[in-house]
Design a protein around this motif. Sequence first.
Motif: not given
Length: 207
Positions: A104-114
């Motif tokens: 997934f790499g590095v998640i940098q966002e503060r609010c996500i939907v998978i």
Amino acid sequence: QSLVSSSKWLQCYGLKRNKLSLSQILAQIGFQHRKDYVTTLGKTVASRYADGLFPQYKRAQDGSVYNLTAKKELILHFVDCLMGAIELYKQRMEWLTSESRQIFGVIQERCIVIVLDFGTATPAEFDLSRDALSMVLVEQVIQIARFNLIWAAQDLMKWQQKPTPVSEHTVQAAVMWLWKLDHMTAVSHTNSAEALLEAMGDDAVSS
């Protein structure tokens, strides 16, 4: 390690930030052997007073020559600093290429939907995908602010109606929901786009 991009990480731990780039080190252990244009003479004059007095280093990049004036102790200090930087870079690379970050790499966002789209995955692939998703939830999503899961199956399914605040409880609840999904209803050829549109429909969602 915090979930930051490599560019931001380098702003804190990079060679330039810590005055360990080649040009920065050379400026601290010597001075440049210059050839300047002298207006009164009308020609370029080389400063030759240092010839033979100091060891010299020539940069391959631009051909500039530096006279090295530092004592051995200062040079050894920079050697130690650079060895420490190399070790730090190795640790960062190992971290970037381990566990959920491999996929997934590095998640940098503060609010996500998978969005979960398992397509025509076999039961074994279905479980492997859920293993990977569980890993990213426990390792990375736990560090952000809000999240949600949407399953692009025959009937679109949301874990929550809107992105929910992250806590140990909500992450564990999402993992449990993930493992209760039925493989038989995973195949869908039309709901992927619908699920993506649904995910991006919330203005608070970063990615």
